[in-house]
Design a protein around this motif. Sequence first.
Motif, PDB file in Angstrom:
ATOM      1  N   GLY A  17       6.931  11.443   8.897  1.00 57.60           N
ATOM      2  CA  GLY A  17       7.075  11.609   7.456  1.00 57.60           C
ATOM      3  C   GLY A  17       7.769  12.894   7.054  1.00 57.60           C
ATOM      4  O   GLY A  17       7.916  13.173   5.871  1.00 57.60           O
ATOM      5  N   GLY A  18       8.225  13.656   8.024  1.00 59.94           N
ATOM      6  CA  GLY A  18       8.887  14.929   7.747  1.00 59.94           C
ATOM      7  C   GLY A  18      10.382  14.856   7.939  1.00 59.94           C
ATOM      8  O   GLY A  18      10.973  13.771   8.022  1.00 59.94           O
ATOM      9  N   LEU A  42      16.518   1.612   8.311  1.00 62.89           N
ATOM     10  CA  LEU A  42      17.444   0.485   8.150  1.00 62.89           C
ATOM     11  C   LEU A  42      17.008  -0.720   8.982  1.00 62.89           C
ATOM     12  O   LEU A  42      17.317  -1.859   8.635  1.00 62.89           O
ATOM     13  N   GLY A  43      16.280  -0.475  10.055  1.00 61.44           N
ATOM     14  CA  GLY A  43      15.763  -1.551  10.896  1.00 61.44           C
ATOM     15  C   GLY A  43      14.471  -2.150  10.388  1.00 61.44           C
ATOM     16  O   GLY A  43      13.936  -3.082  10.978  1.00 61.44           O
ATOM     17  N   GLY A  44      13.949  -1.604   9.290  1.00 69.09           N
ATOM     18  CA  GLY A  44      12.748  -2.163   8.680  1.00 69.09           C
ATOM     19  C   GLY A  44      11.454  -1.441   8.982  1.00 69.09           C
ATOM     20  O   GLY A  44      10.377  -1.903   8.586  1.00 69.09           O
ATOM     21  N   LEU A  45      11.522  -0.300   9.651  1.00 67.56           N
ATOM     22  CA  LEU A  45      10.298   0.432   9.967  1.00 67.56           C
ATOM     23  C   LEU A  45       9.886   1.332   8.800  1.00 67.56           C
ATOM     24  O   LEU A  45      10.737   1.864   8.092  1.00 67.56           O
ATOM     25  N   PRO A  46       8.583   1.521   8.617  1.00 68.80           N
ATOM     26  CA  PRO A  46       8.095   2.360   7.516  1.00 68.80           C
ATOM     27  C   PRO A  46       8.144   3.840   7.877  1.00 68.80           C
ATOM     28  O   PRO A  46       8.343   4.214   9.033  1.00 68.80           O
ATOM     29  N   ASN A  76       5.989  -3.924  20.683  1.00 66.36           N
ATOM     30  CA  ASN A  76       7.407  -3.984  20.991  1.00 66.36           C
ATOM     31  C   ASN A  76       8.191  -4.032  19.675  1.00 66.36           C
ATOM     32  O   ASN A  76       8.102  -4.995  18.922  1.00 66.36           O
ATOM     33  N   LEU A  77       8.974  -2.992  19.414  1.00 69.66           N
ATOM     34  CA  LEU A  77       9.746  -2.877  18.180  1.00 69.66           C
ATOM     35  C   LEU A  77      11.252  -2.895  18.441  1.00 69.66           C
ATOM     36  O   LEU A  77      12.047  -2.441  17.620  1.00 69.66           O
ATOM     37  N   THR A  78      11.632  -3.451  19.571  1.00 67.55           N
ATOM     38  CA  THR A  78      13.032  -3.488  19.974  1.00 67.55           C
ATOM     39  C   THR A  78      13.928  -4.086  18.896  1.00 67.55           C
ATOM     40  O   THR A  78      14.992  -3.540  18.589  1.00 67.55           O
ATOM     41  N   ASP A  79      13.518  -5.200  18.312  1.00 69.80           N
ATOM     42  CA  ASP A  79      14.351  -5.863  17.307  1.00 69.80           C
ATOM     43  C   ASP A  79      14.635  -4.946  16.119  1.00 69.80           C
ATOM     44  O   ASP A  79      15.750  -4.944  15.585  1.00 69.80           O
TER      45      ASP A  79
END
Length: 151
Positions: A17-18, A42-46, A76-79
């Motif tokens: 968050g920094g 941009l990949g959809g992660l918060p 797994n967050l590869t996508d």
Amino acid sequence: MILISACLAGINCRYDGGSKQIVEIEKLIKEGKAVLVCPEQLGGLPTPRIPCEIRDGDGRSVLEKSAAVYNREGANLTDCFIRGAEETLKIAKLYGVEKAILKARSPSCGKDRIYDGSFQKKVTHGDGVTAALLRKHGILVLDEEDFREYI
């Protein structure tokens, strides 16, 4: 135009968050020479998000589907990382970007050195997913540790 990791411009988009604000980068923005991106967002992660690292390779091997990106809890967050890299590349092409200044050691943005997937702060040779994709498309990738000699 220079593509720059938004966290280096003081935008609070890092996993914790920094940001990692750098004065010289602020100057590039004020001069209208920079476009900011956060590939992970941009990949959809918060933001904030659980720390992630590449296992069994680097960004190039993630793009080749022989390695993967996991968060510290094992998801797994590869996508998300591939999608973020692809969206970043689209932005780079829209702006005619030839150089990028990215965040060192990041699983997205790391150049030449990234964390090794053990979540023990151990560094290994390799690029993050976005850095690898940008390099594949002929964009010079720099990081906050070496950009001054090229700008």
